[in-house]
Design a protein around this motif. Structure first.
Motif, PDB file in Angstrom:
ATOM      1  N   SER A   1      -6.586   2.106   1.046  1.00  0.00           N
ATOM      2  CA  SER A   1      -7.722   2.522   0.224  1.00  0.00           C
ATOM      3  C   SER A   1      -7.295   3.134  -1.110  1.00  0.00           C
ATOM      4  O   SER A   1      -8.109   3.258  -2.020  1.00  0.00           O
ATOM      5  CB  SER A   1      -8.598   3.507   0.988  1.00  0.00           C
ATOM      6  N   ASN A   2      -6.050   3.522  -1.240  1.00  0.00           N
ATOM      7  CA  ASN A   2      -5.549   4.096  -2.484  1.00  0.00           C
ATOM      8  C   ASN A   2      -5.147   3.042  -3.511  1.00  0.00           C
ATOM      9  O   ASN A   2      -4.768   3.390  -4.641  1.00  0.00           O
ATOM     10  CB  ASN A   2      -4.338   4.992  -2.215  1.00  0.00           C
ATOM     11  N   TYR A   3      -5.226   1.785  -3.121  1.00  0.00           N
ATOM     12  CA  TYR A   3      -4.720   0.704  -3.959  1.00  0.00           C
ATOM     13  C   TYR A   3      -5.760  -0.404  -4.146  1.00  0.00           C
ATOM     14  O   TYR A   3      -6.677  -0.561  -3.339  1.00  0.00           O
ATOM     15  CB  TYR A   3      -3.461   0.097  -3.341  1.00  0.00           C
TER      16      TYR A   3
ATOM     17  N   SER B   1     -10.716  -3.325  -6.284  1.00  0.00           N
ATOM     18  CA  SER B   1     -10.101  -2.053  -6.643  1.00  0.00           C
ATOM     19  C   SER B   1     -10.271  -1.036  -5.521  1.00  0.00           C
ATOM     20  O   SER B   1     -11.007  -1.266  -4.558  1.00  0.00           O
ATOM     21  CB  SER B   1     -10.733  -1.518  -7.927  1.00  0.00           C
ATOM     22  N   SER B   2      -9.630   0.100  -5.680  1.00  0.00           N
ATOM     23  CA  SER B   2      -9.747   1.160  -4.684  1.00  0.00           C
ATOM     24  C   SER B   2     -11.177   1.704  -4.620  1.00  0.00           C
ATOM     25  O   SER B   2     -11.582   2.290  -3.617  1.00  0.00           O
ATOM     26  CB  SER B   2      -8.771   2.297  -5.006  1.00  0.00           C
ATOM     27  N   THR B   3     -11.943   1.489  -5.675  1.00  0.00           N
ATOM     28  CA  THR B   3     -13.333   1.957  -5.692  1.00  0.00           C
ATOM     29  C   THR B   3     -14.315   0.879  -5.263  1.00  0.00           C
ATOM     30  O   THR B   3     -15.518   1.117  -5.244  1.00  0.00           O
ATOM     31  CB  THR B   3     -13.713   2.459  -7.091  1.00  0.00           C
TER      32      THR B   3
ATOM     33  N   ARG C   1     -13.562  -4.630   2.231  1.00  0.00           N
ATOM     34  CA  ARG C   1     -12.493  -3.803   2.785  1.00  0.00           C
ATOM     35  C   ARG C   1     -13.082  -2.779   3.724  1.00  0.00           C
ATOM     36  O   ARG C   1     -14.185  -2.285   3.499  1.00  0.00           O
ATOM     37  CB  ARG C   1     -11.626  -3.170   1.703  1.00  0.00           C
TER      38      ARG C   1
ATOM     39  N   ASN D   1     -11.889   0.678   5.012  1.00  0.00           N
ATOM     40  CA  ASN D   1     -10.845   1.694   4.844  1.00  0.00           C
ATOM     41  C   ASN D   1     -10.490   2.364   6.168  1.00  0.00           C
ATOM     42  O   ASN D   1      -9.338   2.765   6.369  1.00  0.00           O
ATOM     43  CB  ASN D   1     -11.301   2.733   3.819  1.00  0.00           C
TER      44      ASN D   1
ATOM     45  N   SER E   1      -0.903  -5.690  -2.890  1.00  0.00           N
ATOM     46  CA  SER E   1      -1.540  -4.497  -3.444  1.00  0.00           C
ATOM     47  C   SER E   1      -0.942  -4.136  -4.790  1.00  0.00           C
ATOM     48  O   SER E   1       0.189  -4.502  -5.115  1.00  0.00           O
ATOM     49  CB  SER E   1      -1.383  -3.324  -2.471  1.00  0.00           C
TER      50      SER E   1
ATOM     51  N   SER F   1      -1.649  -1.083  -8.312  1.00  0.00           N
ATOM     52  CA  SER F   1      -2.334   0.130  -8.755  1.00  0.00           C
ATOM     53  C   SER F   1      -3.739  -0.193  -9.250  1.00  0.00           C
ATOM     54  O   SER F   1      -4.646   0.648  -9.161  1.00  0.00           O
ATOM     55  CB  SER F   1      -1.521   0.819  -9.850  1.00  0.00           C
TER      56      SER F   1
END
Length: 121
Positions: A29-31, A51-53, A71, A73, A97, A99
């Motif tokens: 979830s951070n990536y 994206s992570s968001t 996704r 999480n 993955s 950033s």
């Protein structure tokens, strides 16, 4: 630290498959997570990225429509729902993955071995 794509197999034209991308060793979830594919004799190409968001980016030649990313999480997993499959969707599918989805393919990491999707009648 790796992403494992799974769920590939054989499908008939017009059929559906759902691919999974499970992360191990890190928090997905951070990536950003991208889906890529490589057809026989072709270069690997980017399809779409989330994206992570949760925002989705569609790469060149792959627009919203038949394939949908999601996704979960809680399960540290991303998915690619593929519908209306065509023979030219036959390829090895990978997830990786980065950033952010703006990263070039070479900046994506944690590539796994991929999962083969074969579409034929």
């Amino acid at each position: 630290v790796q992403l494992q794509a799974s769920g590939g197999g054989s499908a008939q034209p017009g059929g559906s498959l759902r691919l999974s991308c499970a992360a191990s060793g890190f928090t997905l979830s951070n990536y950003a997570v991208g889906w890529f594919r490589q057809a026989p004799g072709e270069e690997r190409e980017g399809m779409q990225c989330m994206s992570s968001t949760g925002a989705t980016t569609y790469y060149t030649n792959h627009k919203a429509g038949r394939f949908t990313m999601s996704r979960d999480n809680a399960k540290n997993t991303a998915y690619l729902q593929m519908t209306s499959l065509r023979p030219d969707d036959t390829a090895v599918y990978y997830c990786a993955s980065a950033s952010g989805c703006e990263a070039p393919m070479r900046r994506f990491g944690s590539w796994g071995p991929g999962t083969l999707v074969t579409v034929s009648s």
